[in-house]
Motif scaffolding. Sequence first.
Motif, mmCIF file in Angstrom:
data_model
loop_
_atom_site.group_PDB
_atom_site.id
_atom_site.type_symbol
_atom_site.label_atom_id
_atom_site.label_comp_id
_atom_site.label_asym_id
_atom_site.label_seq_id
_atom_site.Cartn_x
_atom_site.Cartn_y
_atom_site.Cartn_z
ATOM 1 N N PHE A 76 0.833 -1.192 0.000
ATOM 2 C CA PHE A 76 0.000 0.000 0.000
ATOM 3 C C PHE A 76 0.872 1.248 0.000
ATOM 4 C CE2 PHE A 76 0.546 -1.124 4.461
ATOM 5 C CZ PHE A 76 0.813 0.086 5.086
ATOM 6 N N ALA A 77 0.331 2.299 -0.591
ATOM 7 C CA ALA A 77 1.071 3.552 -0.725
ATOM 8 C C ALA A 77 0.689 4.514 0.391
ATOM 9 C CB ALA A 77 0.779 4.188 -2.085
ATOM 10 N N GLU A 78 1.708 5.118 0.986
ATOM 11 C CA GLU A 78 1.515 6.189 1.944
ATOM 12 C C GLU A 78 2.568 7.245 1.670
ATOM 13 O OE1 GLU A 78 1.473 5.085 6.034
ATOM 14 O OE2 GLU A 78 -0.567 4.281 5.956
ATOM 15 N N ARG A 79 2.435 8.364 2.351
ATOM 16 C CA ARG A 79 3.463 9.398 2.180
ATOM 17 C C ARG A 79 4.825 8.816 2.505
ATOM 18 N NH1 ARG A 79 1.144 15.074 4.744
ATOM 19 N NH2 ARG A 79 -0.545 15.380 3.229
ATOM 20 N N GLY A 80 5.731 9.014 1.606
ATOM 21 C CA GLY A 80 7.077 8.526 1.857
ATOM 22 C C GLY A 80 7.404 7.226 1.163
ATOM 23 N N GLY A 81 6.419 6.576 0.548
ATOM 24 C CA GLY A 81 6.755 5.374 -0.190
ATOM 25 C C GLY A 81 5.728 4.262 -0.097
ATOM 26 N N PHE A 82 6.200 3.046 -0.338
ATOM 27 C CA PHE A 82 5.345 1.866 -0.341
ATOM 28 C C PHE A 82 5.615 1.028 0.917
ATOM 29 C CE2 PHE A 82 5.708 2.203 -5.186
ATOM 30 C CZ PHE A 82 4.579 3.009 -5.246
ATOM 31 N N TYR A 83 4.552 0.448 1.455
ATOM 32 C CA TYR A 83 4.650 -0.301 2.706
ATOM 33 C C TYR A 83 3.835 -1.582 2.627
ATOM 34 C CZ TYR A 83 6.390 4.149 4.510
ATOM 35 O OH TYR A 83 7.123 5.297 4.699
ATOM 36 N N VAL A 84 4.087 -2.478 3.575
ATOM 37 C CA VAL A 84 3.255 -3.670 3.731
ATOM 38 C C VAL A 84 3.002 -3.870 5.215
ATOM 39 C CG1 VAL A 84 4.175 -4.814 1.668
ATOM 40 C CG2 VAL A 84 5.214 -5.270 3.904
ATOM 41 N N LYS A 85 1.933 -4.613 5.524
ATOM 42 C CA LYS A 85 1.711 -5.057 6.886
ATOM 43 C C LYS A 85 2.123 -6.515 6.942
ATOM 44 C CE LYS A 85 -1.948 -1.802 8.013
ATOM 45 N NZ LYS A 85 -3.375 -1.610 8.408
ATOM 46 N N ILE A 86 2.847 -6.866 7.973
ATOM 47 C CA ILE A 86 3.355 -8.235 8.038
ATOM 48 C C ILE A 86 2.754 -8.985 9.229
ATOM 49 C CG2 ILE A 86 5.527 -7.630 6.907
ATOM 50 C CD1 ILE A 86 6.842 -7.815 9.671
ATOM 51 N N ASN A 87 2.891 -10.294 9.174
ATOM 52 C CA ASN A 87 2.450 -11.150 10.270
ATOM 53 C C ASN A 87 3.509 -11.085 11.372
ATOM 54 O OD1 ASN A 87 1.902 -13.350 12.002
ATOM 55 N ND2 ASN A 87 0.933 -14.490 10.341
ATOM 56 N N GLY A 88 3.265 -10.251 12.376
ATOM 57 C CA GLY A 88 4.253 -10.012 13.417
ATOM 58 C C GLY A 88 4.586 -11.237 14.241
ATOM 59 N N GLU A 89 3.572 -12.036 14.549
ATOM 60 C CA GLU A 89 3.808 -13.249 15.342
ATOM 61 C C GLU A 89 4.691 -14.233 14.585
ATOM 62 O OE1 GLU A 89 0.168 -15.013 16.602
ATOM 63 O OE2 GLU A 89 -0.419 -13.310 17.860
ATOM 64 N N TYR A 90 4.455 -14.310 13.277
ATOM 65 C CA TYR A 90 5.261 -15.237 12.475
ATOM 66 C C TYR A 90 6.695 -14.726 12.344
ATOM 67 C CZ TYR A 90 6.275 -18.679 8.820
ATOM 68 O OH TYR A 90 6.803 -19.718 8.109
ATOM 69 N N LEU A 91 6.838 -13.399 12.246
ATOM 70 C CA LEU A 91 8.186 -12.811 12.190
ATOM 71 C C LEU A 91 8.951 -13.156 13.470
ATOM 72 C CD1 LEU A 91 10.454 -11.005 11.155
ATOM 73 C CD2 LEU A 91 9.168 -9.022 12.023
ATOM 74 N N ARG A 92 8.306 -13.016 14.605
ATOM 75 C CA ARG A 92 8.975 -13.336 15.871
ATOM 76 C C ARG A 92 9.341 -14.819 15.922
ATOM 77 N NH1 ARG A 92 6.686 -12.256 22.039
ATOM 78 N NH2 ARG A 92 8.484 -13.171 23.102
ATOM 79 N N TYR A 93 8.420 -15.662 15.461
ATOM 80 C CA TYR A 93 8.685 -17.110 15.439
ATOM 81 C C TYR A 93 9.923 -17.416 14.585
ATOM 82 C CZ TYR A 93 8.295 -21.885 13.659
ATOM 83 O OH TYR A 93 8.581 -23.172 13.261
ATOM 84 N N LEU A 94 9.996 -16.799 13.398
ATOM 85 C CA LEU A 94 11.134 -17.052 12.502
ATOM 86 C C LEU A 94 12.435 -16.521 13.092
ATOM 87 C CD1 LEU A 94 9.527 -16.218 9.032
ATOM 88 C CD2 LEU A 94 10.201 -18.481 9.864
ATOM 89 N N ARG A 95 12.359 -15.323 13.693
ATOM 90 C CA ARG A 95 13.571 -14.746 14.307
ATOM 91 C C ARG A 95 14.125 -15.672 15.377
ATOM 92 N NH1 ARG A 95 14.370 -12.155 18.832
ATOM 93 N NH2 ARG A 95 12.160 -11.696 19.244
#
Length: 278
Positions: A76-95
């Motif tokens: 999605f586009a916002e001021r300043g560029g392009f962004y995404v929302k990520i699965n935070g729980e899965y990111l923590r699991y992978l980390r």
Amino acid sequence: MLFIKVLQNIDTLTKEQAEDLKRLAKFFQASPLIVGLKTKNDELEEGVVYERFGIYALNPQTLYDVIVENELPAIFAERGGFYVKINGEYLRYLREKYGYSIGELAELLGVSRKSLQNYERGEQAVSLDVALRLEEIFNEPLAKPIDILHAKVEAKLDVKPENNLEREIFERLKALGMGVVKIKKAPFNAISKEEEFKILTGIDQRKTKTTVKRAQMVNEVSKVIQSDGVFILEKTKTEVVGEIPLIPKKALSEIKDADELIEMIEELKKEIKKRVFS
């Protein structure tokens, strides 16, 4: 069901048009959507979701990919560029799975520890560059798709009538037991509702070429959204345009309740069908 506003440049959408779109979507339990080609002087990027007045906006190719290819966009586009929302729980699991500390992974990504913690809590969107680096590190998709086909929006439904005739007819419809929602930028003036029945309601002083054209448009729209339609005029003889009855305001005053109005509309529609097929 989708209510779509098509524009060359999505920035030309007015707040009034947006509010109408949101009211229609909320009333019919649908999703509002803007489809266009440009924003300011730039073309809308394929696979990117933009937003105007709380409504998703995208280009025709992205819409095609969603509907035909079943590919939901994640960027999605916002001021300043392009962004995404990520699965935070899965990111923590992978980390944790791969043995990275908060500090180590943050340094690899070029972000602060606080930002990474916000990502994992789902409290902060991730820039596209960081999202791509995350997927390279873990070789796993982390971005959440944006379900543009089931977007829910808040809408102000208690909009005041714009003139005395509208006010008078709205009050009469409410007295019959109907809910009335004012629509400003459409071929009809309001949506009237009685339980499962929804009626696209046009209002005018008298029958003109413009009135007939509006009634023809309402006739087409009503078929798509499976609703009825009626035009109430200050002065007119009772007739039908397509399957949309035109009735005088006086006839409305003689109706006792919402059921009787619905019955009148259905009878007029049946009458015109008899004429067509006889």
